[in-house]
Design a protein around this motif. Structure first.
Motif, PDB file in Angstrom:
ATOM      1  N   ALA A  65       0.599  -1.311  -0.032  1.00  0.00           N
ATOM      2  CA  ALA A  65      -0.117  -0.102  -0.042  1.00  0.00           C
ATOM      3  C   ALA A  65       0.725   1.149  -0.041  1.00  0.00           C
ATOM      4  O   ALA A  65       0.336   2.331  -0.544  1.00  0.00           O
ATOM      5  CB  ALA A  65      -1.015  -0.058   1.099  1.00  0.00           C
ATOM      6  N   ALA A  66       1.958   1.024   0.349  1.00  0.00           N
ATOM      7  CA  ALA A  66       2.946   2.124   0.513  1.00  0.00           C
ATOM      8  C   ALA A  66       4.001   2.387  -0.773  1.00  0.00           C
ATOM      9  O   ALA A  66       4.601   3.375  -0.964  1.00  0.00           O
ATOM     10  CB  ALA A  66       3.997   2.135   1.918  1.00  0.00           C
ATOM     11  N   ALA A  67       3.858   1.523  -1.770  1.00  0.00           N
ATOM     12  CA  ALA A  67       4.541   1.549  -2.950  1.00  0.00           C
ATOM     13  C   ALA A  67       4.072   2.538  -4.065  1.00  0.00           C
ATOM     14  O   ALA A  67       2.652   2.776  -3.952  1.00  0.00           O
ATOM     15  CB  ALA A  67       4.829  -0.026  -3.342  1.00  0.00           C
ATOM     16  N   GLU A  68       5.029   2.769  -4.919  1.00  0.00           N
ATOM     17  CA  GLU A  68       4.750   3.430  -6.098  1.00  0.00           C
ATOM     18  C   GLU A  68       4.841   2.603  -7.220  1.00  0.00           C
ATOM     19  O   GLU A  68       6.109   2.265  -7.336  1.00  0.00           O
ATOM     20  CB  GLU A  68       5.414   4.984  -6.085  1.00  0.00           C
ATOM     21  CG  GLU A  68       4.834   5.842  -5.258  1.00  0.00           C
ATOM     22  CD  GLU A  68       5.506   7.383  -5.443  1.00  0.00           C
ATOM     23  OE1 GLU A  68       5.563   7.458  -6.904  1.00  0.00           O
ATOM     24  OE2 GLU A  68       5.874   8.157  -4.597  1.00  0.00           O
ATOM     25  N   PHE A  69       3.772   2.209  -8.115  1.00  0.00           N
ATOM     26  CA  PHE A  69       3.791   1.205  -9.117  1.00  0.00           C
ATOM     27  C   PHE A  69       3.989   1.834 -10.348  1.00  0.00           C
ATOM     28  O   PHE A  69       3.416   3.138 -10.332  1.00  0.00           O
ATOM     29  CB  PHE A  69       2.621   0.324  -8.856  1.00  0.00           C
ATOM     30  CG  PHE A  69       2.757  -0.520  -7.714  1.00  0.00           C
ATOM     31  CD1 PHE A  69       3.277  -1.748  -7.663  1.00  0.00           C
ATOM     32  CD2 PHE A  69       2.008  -0.153  -6.775  1.00  0.00           C
ATOM     33  CE1 PHE A  69       3.241  -2.575  -6.506  1.00  0.00           C
ATOM     34  CE2 PHE A  69       1.797  -1.026  -5.485  1.00  0.00           C
ATOM     35  CZ  PHE A  69       2.551  -2.116  -5.374  1.00  0.00           C
ATOM     36  N   PRO A  70       4.756   1.305 -11.430  1.00  0.00           N
ATOM     37  CA  PRO A  70       4.702   1.836 -12.610  1.00  0.00           C
ATOM     38  C   PRO A  70       3.566   1.735 -13.408  1.00  0.00           C
ATOM     39  O   PRO A  70       3.670   1.110 -14.473  1.00  0.00           O
ATOM     40  CB  PRO A  70       5.915   1.355 -13.281  1.00  0.00           C
ATOM     41  CG  PRO A  70       5.963   0.082 -12.619  1.00  0.00           C
ATOM     42  CD  PRO A  70       5.638  -0.020 -11.050  1.00  0.00           C
ATOM     43  N   LEU A  71       2.273   1.915 -12.928  1.00  0.00           N
ATOM     44  CA  LEU A  71       1.236   2.062 -13.732  1.00  0.00           C
ATOM     45  C   LEU A  71       0.311   3.300 -13.750  1.00  0.00           C
ATOM     46  O   LEU A  71       0.104   3.835 -12.833  1.00  0.00           O
ATOM     47  CB  LEU A  71       0.437   0.936 -12.822  1.00  0.00           C
ATOM     48  CG  LEU A  71      -1.017   0.305 -13.146  1.00  0.00           C
ATOM     49  CD1 LEU A  71      -0.470  -0.473 -14.501  1.00  0.00           C
ATOM     50  CD2 LEU A  71      -1.421  -0.539 -12.343  1.00  0.00           C
ATOM     51  N   ALA A  72       0.442   3.759 -14.794  1.00  0.00           N
ATOM     52  CA  ALA A  72      -0.677   4.835 -15.089  1.00  0.00           C
ATOM     53  C   ALA A  72      -1.899   4.676 -15.268  1.00  0.00           C
ATOM     54  O   ALA A  72      -2.457   3.961 -16.257  1.00  0.00           O
ATOM     55  CB  ALA A  72       0.024   5.505 -16.482  1.00  0.00           C
ATOM     56  N   CYS A  73      -2.819   5.216 -14.066  1.00  0.00           N
ATOM     57  CA  CYS A  73      -4.188   4.768 -13.970  1.00  0.00           C
ATOM     58  C   CYS A  73      -4.795   6.271 -14.170  1.00  0.00           C
ATOM     59  O   CYS A  73      -6.090   6.117 -13.853  1.00  0.00           O
ATOM     60  CB  CYS A  73      -4.373   4.177 -12.557  1.00  0.00           C
ATOM     61  SG  CYS A  73      -3.770   2.565 -12.390  1.00  0.00           S
ATOM     62  N   GLY A  74      -4.358   7.370 -14.182  1.00  0.00           N
ATOM     63  CA  GLY A  74      -4.987   8.572 -14.452  1.00  0.00           C
ATOM     64  C   GLY A  74      -5.703   8.992 -13.131  1.00  0.00           C
ATOM     65  O   GLY A  74      -5.107   8.867 -12.178  1.00  0.00           O
ATOM     66  N   THR A  75      -6.925   9.216 -13.233  1.00  0.00           N
ATOM     67  CA  THR A  75      -7.810   9.831 -12.059  1.00  0.00           C
ATOM     68  C   THR A  75      -8.285   8.685 -11.392  1.00  0.00           C
ATOM     69  O   THR A  75      -8.761   8.943 -10.080  1.00  0.00           O
ATOM     70  CB  THR A  75      -8.585  10.858 -12.495  1.00  0.00           C
ATOM     71  OG1 THR A  75      -9.743  10.229 -13.479  1.00  0.00           O
ATOM     72  CG2 THR A  75      -8.097  11.978 -13.223  1.00  0.00           C
ATOM     73  N   VAL A  76      -8.360   7.459 -11.717  1.00  0.00           N
ATOM     74  CA  VAL A  76      -9.016   6.360 -11.118  1.00  0.00           C
ATOM     75  C   VAL A  76      -8.350   5.783  -9.936  1.00  0.00           C
ATOM     76  O   VAL A  76      -8.880   4.982  -9.179  1.00  0.00           O
ATOM     77  CB  VAL A  76      -9.470   5.341 -11.855  1.00  0.00           C
ATOM     78  CG1 VAL A  76     -10.633   5.782 -13.020  1.00  0.00           C
ATOM     79  CG2 VAL A  76      -8.388   4.611 -12.598  1.00  0.00           C
TER      80      VAL A  76
END
Length: 193
Positions: A65-76
């Protein structure tokens, strides 16, 4: 007729005051001697000996939950769908494997599978490997980390013509850390749906 004993009467079979005095003197002598001949004081806690080391405190696995993933999800935003932890590289510290996808309001967004480790010197986990890229258009069904292996069942599509609601390919896969990288293998019973 009276029979006489063949054994003469022994003097010590009758107690006399002298017997009691002799017994008391012997017991007093044993008590006095034992108080003089005491063992040395216990010194086990006072003498330095071999030092025992306590086991290192267990290291908490990285928090997905504290990680930043290389996934572009926009506003969702994104959702951590599943996660499991274990020591994957044999260094004695746990890694976390997370199945993540965008929190799309409709449809079945593809999953990404990422390996997290604790960043040196900070509490923030970081992504060190991508096992499944969301661009592969797969979803993760069964998922586990066990004995250094990451196992999953991937649901995918045989072509772009297959609607995203209905994956038609099912593949059981396993990743294992070997020679500095995660190596993917598939059991021979990988199935098509």
């Amino acid at each position: 007729m009276q029979s006489s004993s063949a054994v003469p009467e022994l003097a010590h079979t009758r107690t006399r005051p002298i017997h009691w005095v002799a017994t008391a003197t012997a017991v007093a002598g044993v008590v006095a001697l034992s108080s003089v001949l005491q063992p040395d004081a216990a010194t086990a806690a006072q003498v330095p000996g071999p030092q025992t080391k306590s086991a290192p405190a267990p290291v908490a696995p990285p928090d997905a939950a504290a990680a930043e993933f290389p996934l572009a999800c926009g506003t969702v935003g994104l959702v951590v769908k599943k996660e499991a932890s274990g020591d994957l590289d044999g260094d004695g510290r746990p890694e976390t494997v997370a199945v993540v996808h965008c929190d799309a309001p409709m449809g079945t967004p593809p999953d990404g599978v990422y390996v997290l480790t604790g960043a040196a010197g900070s509490g923030a986990p970081r992504v060190v490997a991508t096992l499944v890229d969301p661009e592969d258009r797969t979803n993760v069904d069964d998922f586990a980390v066990r004995d250094g292996d990451v196992t999953a069942t991937l649901l995918g599509y045989s072509s772009d013509a297959v609607p995203s609601c209905c994956p038609d390919v099912r593949e059981d896969v396993k990743w294992r850390w070997e020679n500095g990288a995660f190596v993917r293998s598939a059991p021979s019973d990988a199935k098509r749906v």
